[in-house]
Design a protein around this motif. Structure first.
Motif, mmCIF file in Angstrom:
data_model
loop_
_atom_site.group_PDB
_atom_site.id
_atom_site.type_symbol
_atom_site.label_atom_id
_atom_site.label_comp_id
_atom_site.label_asym_id
_atom_site.label_seq_id
_atom_site.Cartn_x
_atom_site.Cartn_y
_atom_site.Cartn_z
ATOM 1 N N THR A 1 -4.442 6.525 -4.617
ATOM 2 C CA THR A 1 -5.744 6.134 -4.469
ATOM 3 C C THR A 1 -5.923 5.205 -5.560
ATOM 4 O O THR A 1 -5.959 5.304 -6.836
ATOM 5 N N PHE A 2 -6.238 3.932 -5.172
ATOM 6 C CA PHE A 2 -6.495 2.700 -5.949
ATOM 7 C C PHE A 2 -7.922 2.536 -6.461
ATOM 8 O O PHE A 2 -8.761 2.543 -5.348
ATOM 9 N N LEU A 3 -8.166 2.387 -7.586
ATOM 10 C CA LEU A 3 -9.711 2.223 -8.182
ATOM 11 C C LEU A 3 -10.431 3.531 -7.785
ATOM 12 O O LEU A 3 -11.553 3.237 -7.932
ATOM 13 N N GLY A 4 -9.784 4.523 -7.238
ATOM 14 C CA GLY A 4 -10.547 5.592 -7.216
ATOM 15 C C GLY A 4 -11.201 5.986 -5.899
ATOM 16 O O GLY A 4 -11.563 6.980 -5.611
ATOM 17 N N PHE A 5 -11.036 5.105 -5.060
ATOM 18 C CA PHE A 5 -11.701 4.928 -3.742
ATOM 19 C C PHE A 5 -10.951 4.194 -2.553
ATOM 20 O O PHE A 5 -11.203 4.594 -1.480
ATOM 21 N N ILE A 6 -9.786 3.611 -2.970
ATOM 22 C CA ILE A 6 -8.974 3.028 -1.761
ATOM 23 C C ILE A 6 -7.889 3.677 -1.354
ATOM 24 O O ILE A 6 -6.956 3.887 -2.343
ATOM 25 N N PRO A 7 -7.593 4.182 -0.428
ATOM 26 C CA PRO A 7 -6.722 5.403 0.080
ATOM 27 C C PRO A 7 -5.641 4.391 0.450
ATOM 28 O O PRO A 7 -5.182 4.202 1.724
ATOM 29 N N CYS A 8 -4.646 4.379 -0.369
ATOM 30 C CA CYS A 8 -3.530 3.200 -0.151
ATOM 31 C C CYS A 8 -2.824 3.813 0.974
ATOM 32 O O CYS A 8 -1.872 2.956 1.707
ATOM 33 N N PHE B 1 0.791 -1.180 -0.050
ATOM 34 C CA PHE B 1 0.031 0.008 -0.044
ATOM 35 C C PHE B 1 0.931 1.253 0.073
ATOM 36 O O PHE B 1 0.776 2.246 -0.873
ATOM 37 N N LEU B 2 1.782 1.370 0.733
ATOM 38 C CA LEU B 2 2.839 2.327 1.048
ATOM 39 C C LEU B 2 3.804 2.559 -0.518
ATOM 40 O O LEU B 2 4.100 3.620 -0.803
ATOM 41 N N LEU B 3 3.993 1.351 -0.892
ATOM 42 C CA LEU B 3 4.932 1.489 -2.196
ATOM 43 C C LEU B 3 3.920 2.232 -3.260
ATOM 44 O O LEU B 3 4.426 3.192 -4.007
#
Length: 187
Positions: free
Chosen positions: A149-156, A143-145
């Motif tokens: 924002t993944f798929l527009g809504f997952i705050p990595c 997630f930190l690498l």
């Protein structure tokens, strides 16, 4: 050294370490930082999957070797330490968190070596708490690498930061647990 399936997976994991580190630092003309972060996260995930399977396969296929028992934890530690150093360099985690995790790994490795020398290695075998700590680390790092924002809504970044804080907390708890056990049986 015997080339078994688990040992080959461990070697693959070792080879993937410089790959994910290099990908993070690809210059922008080659790849955007978003794409290099995603590729680095994918490579790290593949390495983490080999970690999950090599020990399982070694036991399942009856292919445990002394070399594999040595190399597997070394590969794990190199993988996590390399990622933590990169994440500190990218200012995605605090150097304090990296020092806690790296310091614990060095301390527990030395402790296990000492306990093995006095014939008490079973007393500091990997605990459930240590496994949960590893899972938290292995979740946090990709997630930190990626850090987008993944798929527009997952705050990595938020998920990765929470997971790495949990990992650092569990790191301290597991270190004190192992030290307490070692003190009881080692002195």
């Amino acid at each position: 050294m015997k080339f078994t399936v688990p040992n080959i997976l461990t070697f693959i994991r070792v080879l993937l370490i410089p790959m994910f580190v290099a990908v993070v630092y690809f210059p922008d003309p080659w790849m955007t930082s978003e794409h290099s972060g995603l590729l680095a996260a994918i490579i790290f995930i593949i390495a983490a999957i080999t970690d999950a399977f090599d020990g399982y396969l070694a036991r399942k296929l009856n292919q445990t070797t002394a070399f594999g028992a040595f190399l597997d934890p070394v590969a794990d530690k190199l993988m996590v330490m390399a990622a933590l150093i990169v994440l500190v360099d990218l200012q995605r985690i605090s150097s304090i968190i990296a020092l806690i995790i790296i310091g614990r790994e060095i301390t527990i490795s030395a402790l296990r070596e000492w306990m093995a020398q006095i014939g008490k290695s079973a007393n500091v075998a990997v605990s459930t708490l240590g496994k949960v700590k590893t899972i938290a680390q292995m979740l946090a790092i990709p997630f930190l690498l990626y850090n987008q924002t993944f798929l527009g809504f997952i705050p990595c970044h938020i998920i990765g930061t929470l997971c790495i804080i949990i990992a650092a907390f569990l790191t301290l708890i597991s270190m004190f647990y192992y030290l307490r056990v070692a003190i009881k049986v080692g002195f």
